[in-house]
Design a protein around this motif. Structure first.
Motif, PDB file in Angstrom:
ATOM      1  N   GLN A 117     -29.457  12.838  38.339  1.00  0.00           N
ATOM      2  CA  GLN A 117     -30.325  11.801  39.183  1.00  0.00           C
ATOM      3  C   GLN A 117     -31.685  12.500  39.584  1.00  0.00           C
ATOM      4  N   ASP A 118     -31.652  13.679  40.381  1.00  0.00           N
ATOM      5  CA  ASP A 118     -32.692  14.330  40.724  1.00  0.00           C
ATOM      6  C   ASP A 118     -33.706  14.443  39.444  1.00  0.00           C
TER       7      ASP A 118
ATOM      8  N   LYS B 174     -33.844  13.339  36.718  1.00  0.00           N
ATOM      9  CA  LYS B 174     -34.491  12.023  36.183  1.00  0.00           C
ATOM     10  C   LYS B 174     -35.587  11.425  37.120  1.00  0.00           C
ATOM     11  N   ARG B 175     -35.535  11.628  38.443  1.00  0.00           N
ATOM     12  CA  ARG B 175     -36.686  11.270  39.156  1.00  0.00           C
ATOM     13  C   ARG B 175     -37.753  12.002  39.124  1.00  0.00           C
ATOM     14  N   ILE B 176     -37.534  13.460  38.898  1.00  0.00           N
ATOM     15  CA  ILE B 176     -38.446  14.556  38.792  1.00  0.00           C
ATOM     16  C   ILE B 176     -39.500  14.206  37.364  1.00  0.00           C
TER      17      ILE B 176
ATOM     18  N   GLN C  64     -39.628  11.413  36.043  1.00  0.00           N
ATOM     19  CA  GLN C  64     -40.404  10.062  36.163  1.00  0.00           C
ATOM     20  C   GLN C  64     -41.617  10.206  37.084  1.00  0.00           C
ATOM     21  N   GLY C  65     -41.583  11.230  37.671  1.00  0.00           N
ATOM     22  CA  GLY C  65     -42.906  11.499  38.540  1.00  0.00           C
ATOM     23  C   GLY C  65     -43.959  12.080  37.955  1.00  0.00           C
ATOM     24  N   LYS C  66     -43.695  12.682  36.616  1.00  0.00           N
ATOM     25  CA  LYS C  66     -44.568  12.988  35.747  1.00  0.00           C
ATOM     26  C   LYS C  66     -45.373  14.268  36.188  1.00  0.00           C
TER      27      LYS C  66
ATOM     28  N   ASP D 147     -34.811   8.241  28.367  1.00  0.00           N
ATOM     29  CA  ASP D 147     -34.753   6.808  28.430  1.00  0.00           C
ATOM     30  C   ASP D 147     -35.355   6.276  27.008  1.00  0.00           C
TER      31      ASP D 147
ATOM     32  N   ARG E 278     -30.495  20.914  48.184  1.00  0.00           N
ATOM     33  CA  ARG E 278     -29.806  19.838  48.000  1.00  0.00           C
ATOM     34  C   ARG E 278     -28.441  19.720  48.533  1.00  0.00           C
TER      35      ARG E 278
ATOM     36  N   THR F 257     -26.598   0.069  38.068  1.00  0.00           N
ATOM     37  CA  THR F 257     -26.658   1.558  37.834  1.00  0.00           C
ATOM     38  C   THR F 257     -25.522   2.024  37.197  1.00  0.00           C
TER      39      THR F 257
END
Length: 325
Positions: A135-136, A138-140, A142-144, A186, A265, A291
């Protein structure tokens, strides 16, 4: 006495050996476990006594006697999933099936259609989706901050689990990383190439799979049941950095041109996160429902696994065409 927002739910676990006993443990801790079912009389009785719930050795008997079940978990060998799932879905009971959803994508398609017609939840146990490290990452991504992800690499190593007897390493182990690769990119792969072999077991016990995605992106998945050391790690190679994750320790390491960063974390048990997400969906939390691993996503994983085995058998790449309902 367990006080939980899920204590009003009535849930049963079918198959409480191997991984299923862990589902029973978590469900009991949440106050939702009402019954267990296992063909092994001794095993079923032991788990039922441990958690003070009803026990059965026959699915038909359980479905007949447990009139108020809200959901079931299927944690039996892969090749039994389709038959068991069909009988449960026919009863309009929400269903969680341990990965993979079924052995063939045709069976998966049938289950998807049945669940849609019955208007009930059907999901599959791709637990790494709920691993905080995934999950983390994935967020990183997405932040590009570290550019575009171009290559994923996955490594899983361990001795073969004793309870796995009906499938090889692709259906039991590689499927986790097939799902994670599609989730992090994705995107769906357009081509699969694989090489496998068997040294100690009836089915393949080592495999390397390459998934080709659009825009030159690639995932390489290496799994084996040969080495004794337990390894579960992955890396995302981006245009401006490399993000490495460990599924076991849940540690993340980020390397770019300037520094190495290891974010601090909080450790969470992925199985607990996964099960509470499913129970939340059953209870009507629509945000949680979004989700879940959808039955369509689970079907894609089975289709890629099928194609990997076909590629290994033929020595050729297999081009994919996802025609979905």
């Amino acid at each position: 006495m367990v006080v939980s927002e899920y204590a009003d739910l009535n849930v049963a676990v079918i198959g409480v050996g191997g991984w299923g006993k862990n589902h029973a443990r978590v469900l009991s801790s949440l106050g939702a476990l009402r019954a267990v079912c296992d063909m092994d009389v001794k095993r079923s009785a032991e788990i039922s006594e441990k958690y003070n719930v009803n026990c059965y050795t026959s699915l038909d008997e359980m479905l007949q006697r447990e009139k108020n079940l809200d959901a079931c978990f299927i944690c039996t060998p892969t090749r039994s999933h389709y038959q068991l799932a069909t009988r449960i879905l026919d009863k309009r009971i929400h269903l969680f099936v341990e990965k993979p959803l079924s052995f063939s994508s045709k069976e998966c398609d049938d289950l998807v259609e049945l669940a849609q017609n019955k208007k009930i939840i059907l999901t599959a146990g791709y637990i790494e989706r709920y691993n905080p490290v995934v999950q983390d990452v994935k967020r990183i991504i997405q932040g590009k901050k570290y550019g575009e992800p171009m290559m994923m690499e996955f490594h899983r190593e361990n001795r073969m689990p004793a309870h796995i007897t009906d499938v090889g390493i692709i259906y039991d182990t590689s499927v986790h990383d097939i799902d994670t690769a599609m989730y992090l990119f994705d995107s769906k792969p357009i081509v699969v190439f694989a090489r496998t072999g068997k040294k100690f077991h009836a089915f393949e016990d080592f495999a390397t799979i390459m998934l080709g995605f659009e825009d030159q992106r690639v995932a390489i998945i290496a799994s084996n049941w040969i080495t004794p050391k337990r390894v579960r790690r992955f890396s995302a190679v981006c245009t401006d950095g490399i993000i490495t994750g460990d599924f076991i320790s849940q540690e993340i390491r980020i390397d770019d041109m300037d520094a190495t960063t290891i974010p601090r974390r909080e450790f969470k048990e992925p199985l607990s996160v996964e099960i509470t997400s499913f129970l939340g969906a059953v209870a009507g939390n629509h945000d949680v429902t979004n989700t879940l691993v959808s039955s369509i996503e689970a079907t894609r994983v089975t289709k890629v696994a099928e194609s990997a085995i076909l590629s290994s058998n033929t020595g050729s790449p297999i081009y994919l065409d996802f025609k979905e309902r």
